[in-house]
Scaffold this motif. Structure first.
Motif, short mmCIF file in Angstrom:
data_model
loop_
_atom_site.label_atom_id
_atom_site.label_comp_id
_atom_site.label_asym_id
_atom_site.label_seq_id
_atom_site.Cartn_x
_atom_site.Cartn_y
_atom_site.Cartn_z
N HIS A 23 3.30 -8.55 17.28
CA HIS A 23 2.40 -8.28 18.39
C HIS A 23 3.16 -8.14 19.71
N THR A 24 4.46 -8.31 19.67
CA THR A 24 5.29 -8.16 20.86
C THR A 24 5.46 -6.68 21.18
N PRO A 25 5.32 -6.28 22.42
CA PRO A 25 5.45 -4.86 22.78
C PRO A 25 6.82 -4.30 22.38
N LEU A 26 6.82 -3.00 22.04
CA LEU A 26 8.07 -2.38 21.63
C LEU A 26 9.09 -2.36 22.76
N SER A 27 8.63 -2.27 23.99
CA SER A 27 9.56 -2.28 25.12
C SER A 27 10.33 -3.61 25.18
N THR A 28 9.66 -4.70 24.81
CA THR A 28 10.33 -6.00 24.79
C THR A 28 11.35 -6.06 23.66
N TRP A 29 10.99 -5.50 22.51
CA TRP A 29 11.92 -5.44 21.39
C TRP A 29 13.18 -4.64 21.76
N PHE A 30 12.98 -3.51 22.38
CA PHE A 30 14.12 -2.65 22.74
C PHE A 30 15.01 -3.34 23.77
N TRP A 31 14.39 -4.01 24.74
CA TRP A 31 15.16 -4.71 25.75
C TRP A 31 15.93 -5.88 25.12
N ALA A 32 15.29 -6.55 24.16
CA ALA A 32 15.95 -7.67 23.47
C ALA A 32 17.14 -7.17 22.66
N ALA A 33 16.97 -6.03 21.99
CA ALA A 33 18.07 -5.46 21.21
C ALA A 33 19.24 -5.07 22.11
N TYR A 34 18.92 -4.55 23.28
CA TYR A 34 19.98 -4.17 24.23
C TYR A 34 20.75 -5.41 24.69
N LEU A 35 20.04 -6.46 25.03
CA LEU A 35 20.70 -7.68 25.49
C LEU A 35 21.59 -8.27 24.40
N LEU A 36 21.09 -8.30 23.18
CA LEU A 36 21.84 -8.90 22.08
C LEU A 36 23.12 -8.14 21.77
N THR A 37 23.06 -6.82 21.86
CA THR A 37 24.21 -6.01 21.46
C THR A 37 25.21 -5.76 22.58
N THR A 38 24.86 -6.11 23.80
CA THR A 38 25.77 -5.85 24.92
C THR A 38 26.38 -7.11 25.51
N GLN A 39 25.87 -8.27 25.15
CA GLN A 39 26.40 -9.52 25.66
C GLN A 39 27.48 -10.03 24.71
N THR A 40 28.74 -9.97 25.12
CA THR A 40 29.85 -10.36 24.26
C THR A 40 29.78 -11.81 23.80
N PRO A 41 29.49 -12.78 24.69
CA PRO A 41 29.44 -14.18 24.23
C PRO A 41 28.26 -14.50 23.32
N GLY A 42 27.30 -13.60 23.22
CA GLY A 42 26.11 -13.86 22.43
C GLY A 42 24.96 -14.35 23.30
N MET A 43 23.80 -14.50 22.67
CA MET A 43 22.61 -14.91 23.39
C MET A 43 21.94 -16.06 22.65
N SER A 44 21.43 -17.00 23.40
CA SER A 44 20.63 -18.08 22.83
C SER A 44 19.16 -17.74 22.98
N ALA A 45 18.33 -18.43 22.22
CA ALA A 45 16.89 -18.18 22.30
C ALA A 45 16.35 -18.54 23.70
N LEU A 46 16.93 -19.56 24.31
CA LEU A 46 16.49 -19.94 25.65
C LEU A 46 16.84 -18.85 26.67
N GLN A 47 18.02 -18.24 26.54
CA GLN A 47 18.38 -17.12 27.42
C GLN A 47 17.45 -15.94 27.20
N PHE A 48 17.12 -15.71 25.93
CA PHE A 48 16.18 -14.64 25.60
C PHE A 48 14.85 -14.86 26.30
N GLN A 49 14.36 -16.08 26.21
CA GLN A 49 13.06 -16.39 26.80
C GLN A 49 13.07 -16.14 28.31
N ARG A 50 14.16 -16.52 28.96
CA ARG A 50 14.24 -16.35 30.41
C ARG A 50 14.37 -14.88 30.81
N GLN A 51 15.28 -14.17 30.16
CA GLN A 51 15.54 -12.80 30.57
C GLN A 51 14.44 -11.84 30.17
N LEU A 52 13.71 -12.14 29.10
CA LEU A 52 12.61 -11.29 28.67
C LEU A 52 11.28 -11.73 29.27
#
Length: 207
Positions: A23-52
């Motif tokens: 039920h999450t909008p596709l724009s959020t999915w695409f933004w999440a995929a971008y963050l995950l694949t471009t952040q070298t150190p990786g992403m935590s779920a808490l960072q995801f929650q804040r940035q999205l």
């Protein structure tokens, strides 16, 4: 939602993807995929929650878990061959209280990493050199990595990990654990290093 005119079955553009039934909008999915694949150190779920800007931590955790799962190649190639491989195991888990000494509720993880040598012209161009400091002395760096949680450190378990992840005939460097003794008989170039409590021997590879 789309409906086939022939069979009258419903389908969706996200069927067969990690976004299916979400039920999450596709724009959020695409933004999440971008963050995950471009952040070298990786992403935590808490960072995801804040940035999205997600209201629920569980939603961020689900997004991160599904995207990570989708990035894993189902048929990964073996590592080694051209480069030697170092293998070791460790215990992963937090401290426990009130259960006495010993290992409690920890998971054994075995890892294998390629040891790649830098080219002569790259050997002195380390991180310190780019900052104006002295050239780096490290002549090797880590290549591809394989990790796996295993039930124990028995020969059957560790050899199975090696055969499933390391190219046949590759040079393998381990400690002196007896669980690795049969690697040479299986066609690997096994080079065990018995530390015997000598810290100087640990620097053999890193020089």
């Amino acid at each position: 939602m789309l409906r086939c005119r022939a069979c009258k079955k419903n389908t969706s553009l996200t069927v067969g993807t990690v976004m299916r039934s979400s039920h999450t909008p596709l724009s959020t999915w695409f933004w999440a995929a971008y963050l995950l694949t471009t952040q070298t150190p990786g992403m935590s779920a808490l960072q995801f929650q804040r940035q999205l800007d997600l209201s629920r931590y569980e939603t961020a955790f689900t997004l991160l878990h599904k995207l990570r799962a989708g990035m894993v190649r189902p048929e990964r190639d073996t590592i080694g061959g051209e480069h030697p491989v170092e293998i070791d195991e460790c215990l992963v888990g937090g401290k426990t209280r009130g259960e006495g000494r010993g290992v409690h509720h920890k998971v054994t993880v075995v890892g294998a990493v390629e040891v790649r040598a830098r080219k002569p012209e790259e050997a002195g161009a380390g991180r310190d050199a780019h900052r104006g400091g002295a050239p780096s002395k490290r002549k090797v760096y880590a290549g591809r990595l394989r990790l796996q949680a295993v039930p124990d450190r028995s020969a059957a378990t560790l050899v199975s990990f090696v055969r499933g992840n390391i190219a046949m005939g590759a040079t393998i460097m381990t400690d002196g654990a007896p669980s690795y003794r049969e690697l040479a008989d299986l066609g690997f170039d096994h080079q065990p290093l018995v530390l015997a409590g000598d810290p100087r021997r640990r620097k053999r590879i890193c020089r």
